[in-house]
Every structure is written in C-alpha cells, then in structure tokens.
Design an enzyme around this catalytic site. Structure first.
Site, PDB file in Angstrom:
ATOM      1  N   GLY A 108       0.812  -1.208   0.000  1.00 38.82           N
ATOM      2  CA  GLY A 108       0.000   0.000   0.000  1.00 38.82           C
ATOM      3  C   GLY A 108       0.845   1.256   0.000  1.00 38.82           C
ATOM      4  O   GLY A 108       0.449   2.290  -0.546  1.00 38.82           O
ATOM      5  N   ASP A 109       2.033   1.204   0.617  1.00 39.30           N
ATOM      6  CA  ASP A 109       2.970   2.321   0.586  1.00 39.30           C
ATOM      7  C   ASP A 109       3.967   2.198  -0.560  1.00 39.30           C
ATOM      8  O   ASP A 109       4.293   3.183  -1.230  1.00 39.30           O
ATOM      9  CB  ASP A 109       3.737   2.412   1.909  1.00 39.30           C
ATOM     10  CG  ASP A 109       2.932   3.065   3.017  1.00 39.30           C
ATOM     11  OD1 ASP A 109       1.973   3.787   2.702  1.00 39.30           O
ATOM     12  OD2 ASP A 109       3.254   2.852   4.196  1.00 39.30           O
ATOM     13  N   LEU A 110       4.465   0.980  -0.773  1.00 38.19           N
ATOM     14  CA  LEU A 110       5.511   0.799  -1.781  1.00 38.19           C
ATOM     15  C   LEU A 110       5.043   1.125  -3.193  1.00 38.19           C
ATOM     16  O   LEU A 110       5.868   1.419  -4.057  1.00 38.19           O
ATOM     17  CB  LEU A 110       6.032  -0.641  -1.734  1.00 38.19           C
ATOM     18  CG  LEU A 110       6.906  -0.993  -0.530  1.00 38.19           C
ATOM     19  CD1 LEU A 110       7.242  -2.472  -0.544  1.00 38.19           C
ATOM     20  CD2 LEU A 110       8.180  -0.154  -0.512  1.00 38.19           C
ATOM     21  N   GLY A 156       3.782   3.745  -4.087  1.00 37.80           N
ATOM     22  CA  GLY A 156       4.242   5.107  -4.341  1.00 37.80           C
ATOM     23  C   GLY A 156       5.673   5.143  -4.846  1.00 37.80           C
ATOM     24  O   GLY A 156       6.043   6.024  -5.621  1.00 37.80           O
TER      25      GLY A 156
END
Length: 403
Positions: free
Chosen positions: A174-176, A178
C-alpha cells in the site's frame, strides 16, 4: 567518445532530487531514482530526523527500517519551522531538477514550499507529491497508513485463507506502490521537460496505485458482479496453483496451461490424468479444485523438498521452494545478481544491504552508498549547492537552522 572499458554512470547522473519525504512511500521513490544515478538531497528535521530512524530494532542507534529505504542518499538537517530554514529549502529547490514530498495535501503550501511557490523560482522543477489519497476527493486531507490503503483498495479482502479473516499483505505494498508509480511519472515528466523546458506537478495517490494493481481481479468483479474471495496461496481460476506439503517443508506448483497440466501429471507418476476428461481444461480443474489439489498433495507429502525440486525440474513444471527471507537473500540466483552488497556506514562500519534491482548489461552491478547518518552531509551540501562558506554555515548551525 566514451571509453567502453570504463564504468558508465547511472542514466540519471546529473539529475538532482530534493527529497522532503519520510517513512516509506516517498523514500522508496527517491531511492529508486538514486539507484538510477540521481543525486538525492534528503532534508530532515532537527532532532530524530526521518521518523523511521527511531523504528526498532536498532543496532548502535541505527534503525533497520531507515537502512532499508535510504541507500544512495545524502542527508541535510534543516529546521523548516523557521523562516531561515524555509529560505534555505527554497534556495536548494531553485537548483534541483525534481522535488519529492509525501506530506498530506496542503502542508507544503502552508510552509511556502508548494508547487506554485517553487515553480515561480524554478519553472523546470518536477514536483512529485505522494499522499494516501491524492490531492482531490473526499479523503484527500485524511491520514493514511499502508494497512488502510490495503483495506480501502480491496487488496486486503482477497488476501488470506478462505473462510478466515482477511490478512494484511506481508509486503507493505500500500505504501511501496508510491515508490513504483512516483518514479514512473517523474521519468515521463523529465522526458517531457527535455522537449518543453517546463516542469510539472505530479499527484500520486497510494490508493489509486493499489486499485490500479488489482488488474484481472478488478475485471473479474466487473464480469461477475461479485467480490473475488480470498484463496490463500491458490489462484481463483487456475488449478493446481499454490502451496503443497512436502515431508520437510512446502513447495509452490503453478499450472497456467493445459500443457503444464500434462507435465504435472507425468511428474506425479499419474500420466493418465493428463488426458482425463474430468480435468482436461482450466474450467474443469477449477471446478474440481479439491480433487485436483488432493491428487497433487498425495504425491508431494511423500517426498522431501530436494526430491520434489529434482522431479519438477526434470518435467519442466513451474515450481519453487518457499524460502524464508534469509534463505531468499542467500540463494544462488540472488548472489549471482549481486542483490546483497556490503557498504561502509558512518556508524555501523561494514554492513550488508539489499542492492538496487536495476541492471544495465555491459556495466557492472551498482555499488550504492550507505544510507546516511542524520545530517551527515549538511555542510557539504550547503557548500556545493549554495556556495556557503565556513562562517555562514557556522552561523546557521549556531542559530539552530541547520544541524
């Protein structure tokens, strides 16, 4: 003419990135650009710097988390709560090609470091803003964390075992995401700037990115009008596909086509099943999932992993042992690709880190610099980028503007 015997610099050599990001989404994006040869100036606040510098476990005061996402960067400490600190940040932005930030929308504008303010002093600046939900929409000003993005994207709902509570993805995707979409958009904007001379504002939403990764699962929901269900390590439509037991571990087997099904049947010493009318199409095998998986498991559970690897390799069946992280890092393929390198860290000395995944045939594997200590390059950056002398730097430090 370039000497072909000399190492070539990374493709982004000569590009400078001003990195205001912290934690994971932004730092993974700037690290990708560092891996490609860009110079990264990481601006950190006084005190503890990037929040991940405090995430345990630690070794000699250095966080494992910070080491993981900050290779190849330089660190400068600037107090952005002071007018002098903002002035320094603006002066640096005027000399950079790219800016990355992952604050909530509006924060950089309130600091006087938003896109419009910096475009006025650097029209060619490519400004990449990464946030949980992007700059628009009803959630734009809400905080987001990896697990929140996974939940809202639908990704979490399809992860886990059937009939059990959904499980967070082991990788913080969910963050990676980006760190994947940010650099793609930045590189496109760099290409555009070569033609127009103009920079661009980039709005990267982590939720958008993870929804975009749903791929065939989204299309499955469109087709059926139903939510895809969690399958564990299985595939919703391909069978056999997933983890099977061995006497001393477990093995992944993947059947993507009927040709692979015939090979699997031969491998498990049941060649007659390859032409069995009950299993001779992907749809039939999917509908007989329990039977098919039981047939495979009845064979694999009687053998050690080493035996299974030899058998499935001989029959050219897609397979793999399920490795732990330590085993994955030490496997011959990772070693051959130099995916683990040792670097000289200012505090830890010689330390292993994961290497860049980018390879350019004809040039050696990359040798990144170690993640920086907090403010390790403050003086050097102020001298090189802004031409400040010792007396000016000392005055800034004495005033608490830099550290």
């Amino acid at each position: 003419m370039t000497d072909p015997n000399l190492p070539r610099p990374g493709p982004l050599a000569g590009v400078t990135v001003l990195d205001f990001s912290r934690v994971l989404a932004g730092p993974s994006a700037s690290m990708a650009l560092a891996d490609l040869g860009a110079a990264i100036i990481k601006i950190e606040p006084p005190g503890h710097g990037d929040d991940t510098r405090t995430f345990p476990p630690m070794r000699d005061g250095v966080s494992h988390y910070f080491l993981a996402y900050n290779r190849g960067k330089r660190s400068i400490v600037i107090d952005l709560k002071t007018p002098e600190g903002i002035a320094l940040a603006k002066a640096l932005a005027a000399k950079c090609d790219i800016l990355i930030e992952n604050y909530r929308p509006g924060v950089m504008d309130r600091l006087g470091l938003g896109y419009e303010a910096l475009r006025a002093i650097n029209p060619g600046l490519i400004y990449c803003a990464i946030s949980g939900f992007g700059m628009t929409g009803p959630l734009a000003d809400k905080p987001s964390f990896d697990i929140v993005t996974q939940a809202l994207s639908g990704a979490l709902s399809i992860n886990g075992e059937p009939g059990a509570l959904p499980v967070r993805l082991g990788l913080p995707l969910g963050d990676l995401v980006g760190g994947i979409n940010g650099p793609i958009a930045i590189l496109a904007a760099l290409h555009e700037r070569n033609a127009t001379g103009e920079g661009r504002l980039i709005d990267i939403s982590l939720l958008d990115g993870l929804i975009g990764m749903l791929g065939y699962l989204a299309q499955l929901a469109f087709y059926t009008g139903e939510n895809p269900a969690p399958q564990g390590s299985q595939h919703p439509n391909l069978v056999p596909y997933g983890a099977f037991p061995a006497r001393d571990g477990s093995i992944i087997i993947a059947c993507l086509t009927n040709a692979f099904w015939v090979r699997i049947c031969a491998a498990i010493a049941r060649p007659e099943l390859g032409a069995d009318a009950r299993y001779d199409s992907a749809e039939k095998r999917r509908d007989a999932r329990g039977e098919v998986n039981a047939l495979i498991a009845a064979f694999t559970e009687r053998h050690d992993l080493a035996e299974l690897l030899a058998i499935f390799t001989a029959h050219q069946v897609p397979h793999a042992p399920i490795l732990g992280v330590a085993e994955a890092l030490a496997q011959p393929q990772a070693v051959a690709r130099e995916m683990v390198v040792e670097v000289d860290h200012a505090t830890l000395g010689r330390v292993p880190i994961v290497n860049s995944p980018f390879r350019f045939p004809g040039t050696p594997a990359p040798q990144p610099s170690a993640p920086p200590d907090l403010g390790e390059h403050t003086d050097a950056i102020l001298r090189e980028m802004l031409g400040l002398g010792d007396a000016e730097i000392t005055a800034l430090r004495d005033g608490g503007i830099v550290a």
